[in-house]
Each structure stands twice: as structure tokens, then as C-alpha cells.
Design a protein around this motif. Sequence first.
Motif, PDB file in Angstrom:
ATOM      1  N   UNK A 254      30.919  54.876   8.424  1.00 40.11           N
ATOM      2  CA  UNK A 254      31.806  55.497   7.447  1.00 40.11           C
ATOM      3  C   UNK A 254      33.117  54.744   7.263  1.00 40.11           C
ATOM      4  N   UNK A 266      24.703  63.967  14.209  1.00 37.29           N
ATOM      5  CA  UNK A 266      24.860  65.256  13.526  1.00 37.29           C
ATOM      6  C   UNK A 266      23.915  65.296  12.333  1.00 37.29           C
TER       7      UNK A 266
ATOM      8  N   UNK B 186      32.208  61.065  10.190  1.00 32.82           N
ATOM      9  CA  UNK B 186      33.045  60.589   9.097  1.00 32.82           C
ATOM     10  C   UNK B 186      34.370  61.333   9.101  1.00 32.82           C
ATOM     11  N   UNK B 187      35.288  60.830   8.299  1.00 37.13           N
ATOM     12  CA  UNK B 187      36.554  61.485   8.043  1.00 37.13           C
ATOM     13  C   UNK B 187      37.078  60.929   6.745  1.00 37.13           C
ATOM     14  N   UNK B 188      37.467  61.699   5.759  1.00 43.55           N
ATOM     15  CA  UNK B 188      37.581  63.165   5.751  1.00 43.55           C
ATOM     16  C   UNK B 188      36.217  63.863   5.916  1.00 43.55           C
ATOM     17  N   UNK B 189      36.322  65.114   6.354  1.00 50.99           N
ATOM     18  CA  UNK B 189      35.187  66.017   6.491  1.00 50.99           C
ATOM     19  C   UNK B 189      34.253  65.592   7.619  1.00 50.99           C
ATOM     20  N   UNK B 191      31.559  65.728  10.587  1.00 54.37           N
ATOM     21  CA  UNK B 191      30.245  66.354  10.440  1.00 54.37           C
ATOM     22  C   UNK B 191      29.705  66.930  11.743  1.00 54.37           C
TER      23      UNK B 191
END
Lengths: 317, 573
Positions: A254, A266, B186-189, B191
Motif C-alpha cells: 500500500x 486481513x 493500509x492507511x488511510x483505512x 484493514x
Amino acid sequence: MTNIHVVWLQGQGCTGCTVSFTNATHPSLADLLTGFIAPAEGVILDFHQTIMLPWGEQAIQVLDEAQEGQLDPLVVVVEGAIPDESTARETGGFWCLSGEKDGEPITFSERVDRLSEKAALMVAAGTCASYGGIPHGRPNPTGAKGLLDYLGRNWKSALGIPVVCVPGCPVHGEHLAEILAHAVLAVREVLPLPELDKEHRPVHIFRHTAHENCPRAGLFADGKNSHEFGEPNCMGLLGCKGPIAHCDAPKRGFIEGVGGCTTVGSPCIGCTEPEFPDRPYSPFLAKAPASFFIVEKIHGIGGSLGAVWSRIKRRKI
Amino acid sequence: MANKEIVIEPVTRLEGHYGIHADADLTAKRYVDAHSYVTMFRGWEIILKRREPADAIWITQRICGVCPYPHALASVEAVDMVYNAPPPPMGILLRDLMHGAEQLYDAVLGCFVLEGPDYSQQIVEKSNPEWWEEAKKTKAPNSEFHGYQTIAEIMTALNPLTGSLWLRSLGLAKLGRKMAALLGGKHPHVNTLVPGGVAMTLTPSDLEQYIAMLSQHIAFSKEFIPLFDDLCDFILSMGYEDSGERPMNLLSYGAYEDPSAYTAKYEDMTNWGLKRKISPGVVVKGELITRDLVEISVGVREFVNHSYYTEWTSPELEEDPLGNPLASEHPWNKETQPEPGPPRDWKSKYSWATSPRWQHWKKNGEIHVLEAGPISRLWITALSGNGSESTGKSLRFTLPRATIVGYPVADEFTFEWKIPEKVNTIERVRARAYYHAYSAYASLSQLLQATELIKKGQTKVWNKYKKPKHGVGVGMVEAMRGALAHWVVMKKKKIHKYQIITPSGWNAGPRGPNGELGPYEEAIVGTPVTEPSPEEELLGVDVVRVVRSFDPCLACCVHLYTGDKNVRQIDII
């Protein structure tokens, strides 16, 4: 070389796509703004509510100029969904405002209407702007829509380009930075425009599912499933929607290769898909529909038999 | 000279859709009236109804992409409680490590990208030319740590898009989010939060990578805090101490669990609250009146007199699970329905934000307007005597040596945040900077506890649970911007009600039931007008500085829930 003007509008969003955009690396936000290489130079971020210096009238003046066609060519990036103001007007109110003109408040949807007339390119950043996202989740209290449905699937910009959707909740920073850089290079005829799938996503990014891109897919193929969170195997039994969601975050990570939802263990929640956050993606911890697994297993068996057969056959290369 | 009115919409460099209306008395050079209003609504709590309670962990983060993690944390604690799903110690610590990572990013974002530019050369030279002249002459006392020789150099470095601090801060903010993505996917949000723990496959290399990234933030803190001390002291010396001042009425819910104390049971909440590294508490007129999370939760009220919602009727719950009385304005009882109305009708309803208040229900029943934020939680923790860091007047803590290329200060460094004389614009900004150092300190402490668990082989991150049919839950945490809580009522395994009161909800709300001003409004009234020629054109720079000192996050404070009856009405709208 003419400058390319970017106006970034925020509607029913959470600013998460803006924050995520600053996660991008190649190019980074700073690269895009400084113009990292000659053909990508001259990108001006004229309006972005979260980072711009001016406020109030001075800020809104930029949008007025864009609406009058003074910022040309204009790329409009939309973050957040677009509500149906007609339902709010019934009680004399509004759902979402975007500044004012001569003392009169302007709704966000009106802003999108006016700017889309002048835009060379409309980019929907994130799932809300693309398809409505969480604001349009059942029962969709504000009548929220994404740009694709709001403008219509046949809508084309002044340059004949359809809405480009870069979904994800939030958008993957690198996806967006790459698409924006790509768009700039396309406007300058260095690259062709990206090919889009039926949901208007760039094919080269969204071709495969999270499951196909998942580092645990091999474990799934080998019949290894996690039965508790924390185990290192496939999370299909724990609610993972990777098989029905198009996303490369498990492979790409990410932020600078770090993270990835299924990568770290997750379950994928399908945040890049038009139906998110409703069925079949939620409940998020409920198993994905079985039909997919049956089809996949049939494909899998066919593939395995083919692989065995090709290894038995005489080598031909 | 007459009063001059100003409407600023949008207020930029903050999260969300926000406007402010203020009246300036140009003779007295003060602002004398203000209305704070939020201009966007999405209907989060309607969308949550009848979903799985656990889905709220993912959905509520999407209220706000600037501070998603605290929503996940408040939500998962509320759902832990309603599912009766306490996590194992490693699960609790991993949640805190993600929390710390987000605070590190958010403090940097707030100080350098959102509020910092208000004190940049580009703004100050125009809006406060006399500050600028003085800044050029004023040596920065802490230049040995941060390298900028004068205050003017600091201001220039804060210029958006070009300043060296602004540009550098993007990388550090990203590094904080990367730490969150390491454990959160991840970021934002993020999980990975699930009822009963976290959904991640922990390996020792995750903790090793985390500490390598944390060490950069530890090193950066040693430049960041001295730099903001120099900037804040300078602005205060220019006579800015009245800007944004409001009464010392403060709220904190606390943060960073003791993994041996957190049980996810309501009856234990007082205990685990007291063991948090950042203390929960309520301060009224400078005095700490409680540190009990249960008492704090029971005292929360939400009013909609000046918000675009209609009033609700009778309470469903008369008591909490411990038998404490619940008012009908309590979030477990609140019934709200949206009714969009015309903008800027100051006499009536003018904001999508509501007016949260706190009632001293155990003593005199008085209703207080409380402010949430880094200043509130540092203040309350400093008063609490909680842990070795709290001295009763200050918070004192030490960050260890961290030697990293590109960061000039390697040595061990002791920070001391002292309770200031006033709650004002500049002290809010200073507290936000100090909370960066404290977050690094707390994250390191949680990380060392996690490595101890690894040595003992206690690496389980999640506990199985059996979901009951009905129940209530509450999750109370500190977001960067302050006290954030989620309240859930579960019936037949689905969400019956879900309510959220965010820190920007506490701070940005409109006038309350008795016409008393919300915290932003209180803070603006009395703020001096420092612009050179407000008679010709009033830009409102002092107003936006006040508002931004709270670091508003407006998407957060606008959402609602409704009872079953009201959903049908929504469909009609």
C-alpha cells in the motif's frame, strides 16, 4: 508547452483519497507539482481545499475562473460522492455545499455540473467519486452517486474522453498518481490514453482480482486455509472477498511496498467495487459467495491437468 | 466605527466542508460574535443500521480519511464489548502500535501542512507585516537542534509547496502512515482490526521494521518540538495570547491500554481507563473533576437545537449496564433525524454538526461546554499524577538516542510539556507538536512490551468469540483531534443504533440548548484583529488561525443515526 490545470473537488468524501494520494512515490505529489521530467512539467494544482493557502472568497475565485474556461486545459479530480440535492431542497436545505457566489451558496452537484462542461478530463479518485461508495450504501439517505452514474456512462469530456475511475477506499495513492501522470503524458501525446474496463477502471491496473494478486493464492491452491486470524494461510474461510474484487494492493503493497490487505493477513472487503459496501462485499467477515469457488476449482482442476500433461509431453521449446 | 461582518466559506486547509461567520468590532479591534457551521451531510448512522456490528469497524473509519484509525479503534472496542470478545495482550498492543503510528503522522500533518502555513512567510508578511519585520531580527533560541537561524527562516520553511519544512513533512507524515500500513494493511483505512484482536500474521520482522521507522520519528521529534517552541514563543511575544482563548473546560478519554487491564467489559472500564498512559478526565475551570471513563460516558449529552435535525422523544434505555441513570440526550438513547434547512440562519438551525455537552450528573447536574484535543489530553494527564511522566504540573518524558543519517539530533532528549497559563490558539498548536514526541514515547513503550511477549512466546493476536444476541457497547479513545467515542446498541445480532461523537463534534458544534456558544465560537469571540487594514478588507486571518488551531476534521462531526421509525421518513425525503 501549455500548462495543465488541475482542480481537485471534494464532495461527500472523507479526504482519505487526498491523504492516500500523498502516499504515492513514483511519482510523488511533490514530483507531480514540480514536474519531475520535461514532458510532465507544467501541472498546476489550482484548487485543493485541504492544502491550498487562500481561503474563502479568494479560494472560490479559482473555481469561478475554471468554470469560465480560463483554466485550459482543465483536469478535474473529484473526491467523494455527489448527493441528490432535490431531496434536501424539499425542506429548504442542502446536503453538501461548495462555496458561494454573490452571497448565494453553491451546491457541490452544481459545481460538478459547471466544471464538467469545461473539463478536458474528469477523474474520479476513489470509490465514492467513482460509484458512490459508503454514502450510497443502503439505504443511501442522501441519494449519493458516483461521477460515472451522475454524469452518465456515455458522458464524454470536451476532448472526447469518458470519466476515468480510479476506485479504492481510499484510492491507492500510486494508482492515482500514475493515472494523473499518465493523463498528462497522454494530453501531450507521449502515451496513449489508458484502456478502461466496463466500470471505467484502467485495465492495466484493475485487470486482476485481489485473489489473483494475493501472495497467499498459492497456499489456497495448495488447500491451506486459515481458520483463525493470525494464521499465515488463505483467508477465504474468514470472509476474504479477494476473489470478487479487482485490486492489486496485495501484490503492490500500500505504501512503498509495505502493507496490502490480504498480504498482512486481513480479509479483503471489496472496496474497489461498485457495490461496496453492500452485498456481496458485506458483511465483511462473512464468506464470499460459493459460486466463485466452484468455478475457480473447476478452472483449477483443468489447469492442473493441463500442467501435468504438458510436463509429461516431450519438451518442444 | 461600526462592526464588520465576515463569512469565510470554505475554510481551507482542514478536513471537510466548513464555514465561519464572525463579527469584528473594528474600534476595539476584537471579534465579538461568531457562528461555526458545517456544510456537508452523508448519513453514516443510517447506513450502519441493521448491518453487522463488526462492519462498523470498517465503515466508520471512512467517516474521516485524515484520522481513520481512532474510529476503527473506538469502533472495535465498542464491538469487543457488545460481542464480549476481549483480545489477547499482543492484539491489544498491536492496536496501540497502529494508533501511535497514526498520531505520529497526524501531528506532522497538522503542524506543517494544515496549521503551519498560517505562520508562514507568505501569510505573515502580508497579514502581520510587523511580525515579519521582527521575525527577521529574532534569533531562534533552539537553532542548535533544528538548524534555522531566525524565526523568519522558520516561517519561510513553512511556505506551502516550496518551504523546506513543508516538503520534508510530507515524507515524515507518509512514514507514519507506512508504519500503520505495516500492521494495518493500509492507511488511510486500516484493514486489520477485528473483534477479539487483530487480523494479521505477525512476524518478528514486522516489529523490527516498525522500530526502524519509529526511530526516524524519535529523531525528528528532537527537531520538531524545539522548532515549534521557538515559533510559538515568538508569536506569543507579539501579543497573541488572547487569540482563541476560551475557558479551561477540557475533555479526554485517554489512550494506550495496559494490556493486562483491558477486558472489554463495561464493568471494568473505569479500571482500564485509569491505567491508560494518556489519562481520561474532565477539567472544569482548570480543576480535574473526574478520571472515571464510566462517569464520563454517562455524562455525555448531545443537543440539536441549532443543527439540521429534529428532536427525539422518549429514551429507550433508562440505565446503563451498571445501573447508572441515562438521560434521554445520552448517545445510547438519542434519536435523530435529518431535516435539511437553509444555510446561515443564525437564529435557528445553521449547522450539520450537533452540540455535544457534558453533564456533571454525579454532583450538581451542571452542563459544560468541553474542548477536546491534544491540549486537553496533555493537560489532563499532567494533572492526573498518572505514571512517572505526570508531575501534576507538566508531562516529562525522555526519548532515547537515535542516530540516523539526515537527522541532526541523535542524543537522548527530555521533553517537558508544562500546563500553560491559557487555553489559546498558540498553546493548542504547541500541544499538538508535543503530542508527536509523546506518541513516539508511548509507541516505543508499547513496542517494548510487545517484544517481551514475543520472547515469552505469547504471539497470539486474536481470540475466538461467541457473539451474543443483544447488548450495548461503548468505545472511547483519543483521536489526534481529541475525545472520540462510539456507542452501539445491538438487537438480534444487528446494529439497532450506532452513535458517534467526534472531537470536532465537541469543538465545532453550534450554539447549545441555552444559547451558549460552542468551543470554536467561544474561542473566536474576544480574539484580536491583527490585520493591518481591516477597514478596507477584512481577510479573517485571525479567525482561520483560531479555527485551525483545533485542527478541524469536519467530515467526522457530521453523521447521524435514526430509530427504525425514522428510516422510512428518510426514504420519503
